[in-house]
Scaffold this active site. Structure first.
Site, PDB file in Angstrom:
ATOM      1  N   ILE A  42       8.272  70.736 -27.883  1.00 28.68           N
ATOM      2  CA  ILE A  42       6.946  70.753 -28.415  1.00 28.68           C
ATOM      3  C   ILE A  42       6.115  69.455 -28.495  1.00 28.68           C
ATOM      4  CG2 ILE A  42       5.316  71.673 -30.212  1.00 28.68           C
ATOM      5  CD1 ILE A  42       6.774  73.915 -29.000  1.00 28.68           C
ATOM      6  N   MET A  76      11.743  71.824 -22.825  1.00 26.83           N
ATOM      7  CA  MET A  76      11.841  72.482 -24.068  1.00 26.83           C
ATOM      8  C   MET A  76      11.746  71.430 -25.372  1.00 26.83           C
ATOM      9  SD  MET A  76      12.737  75.244 -22.846  1.00 26.83           S
ATOM     10  CE  MET A  76      13.244  75.985 -24.063  1.00 26.83           C
ATOM     11  N   HIS A 108       4.997  80.107 -19.211  1.00 29.49           N
ATOM     12  CA  HIS A 108       5.721  80.623 -20.365  1.00 29.49           C
ATOM     13  C   HIS A 108       6.103  81.887 -19.719  1.00 29.49           C
ATOM     14  CE1 HIS A 108       6.831  81.529 -24.152  1.00 29.49           C
ATOM     15  NE2 HIS A 108       6.265  82.658 -24.358  1.00 29.49           N
ATOM     16  N   ASN A 114       1.460  74.510 -18.518  1.00 25.45           N
ATOM     17  CA  ASN A 114       2.541  75.052 -18.683  1.00 25.45           C
ATOM     18  C   ASN A 114       2.882  76.349 -17.919  1.00 25.45           C
ATOM     19  OD1 ASN A 114       5.262  74.668 -20.098  1.00 25.45           O
ATOM     20  ND2 ASN A 114       4.293  76.254 -21.588  1.00 25.45           N
TER      21      ASN A 114
END
Length: 203
Positions: free
Chosen positions: A94, A92, A111, A109
């Site tokens: 960026i 979590m 999502h 990743n």
């Protein structure tokens, strides 16, 4: 051919991590997890890794004054473990261009929505608020934007009347656990070719 050495970054429960551990155990992913790193000590992902005999460590974001210093510590730990592919599994944070450029083309990743719709940290809430009928999950390469990298695989999940963030999230998570190992295996087999925004799967 040498196996890909995965470095998995987590922040929470580690259910996607567990799906990867299990897939490797079944022989469905031709790679090995070299290290699991979490950005907070309480992340259950660390327990999952240690129980599986995988090196695991916490690199606490709060211990670093600047994000760049935190990412430099992540990079150092991944390099020390000989990581060739970085896998974000419920991480979590960026990542800045500093990190992304160091591992260009080697960060995946997952999502919990059908990108490019509903990027960001609150996908299920945003999906339900918008009223769409279909959601799902997306595995993509990480670039310097937020959930904006080239898409590798997607799976669709219906949004049902009466869904909550929890019920929708649980169904999406089931698909994540199927999709993510598949995408990692395609990478391990050298079957992914990025052409601009498109990811071609080479058979």
């Amino acid at each position: 051919m040498a196996k890909e050495r995965l470095g998995v970054l987590c922040s929470g429960r580690g259910t996607d991590l567990q799906s990867i551990i299990d897939a490797i155990g079944r022989g469905e992913v031709a790679g090995e997890i070299a290290v699991v790193l979490a950005d907070r000590e309480g992340a259950y992902a660390l327990t999952r890794a240690r129980e599986a005999g995988i090196p695991a460590a916490c690199i606490d974001r709060k211990a670093y004054e600047r994000r760049e210093l935190f990412e430099e510590a992540l990079i150092a730990a991944l390099e020390e473990a000989g990581v060739t592919l970085v896998v974000l599994a419920g991480f979590m944070r960026i990542l800045t261009p500093l990190f992304v450029r160091h591992f260009t083309g080697r960060i995946l990743n997952i999502h919990p929505a059908l990108l490019p719709s509903f990027p960001g940290a609150h996908a299920h809430r945003d999906v339900l608020a918008y009223g769409v009928k279909v959601s799902g999950c997306t595995v993509h390469f990480v670039d310097e934007g937020t959930d904006s990298g080239p898409i590798i695989l997607q799976a669709a999940v219906p949004v049902l009347d009466g869904d909550t963030e929890e019920t929708l999230g649980a169904r999406v998570l089931e698909q994540e656990h199927i999709l993510y190992p598949k995408a990692i295996q395609l990478y391990c087999e050298g079957k992914l070719r990025v052409e601009g925004r498109h990811v071609r799967i080479i058979e």
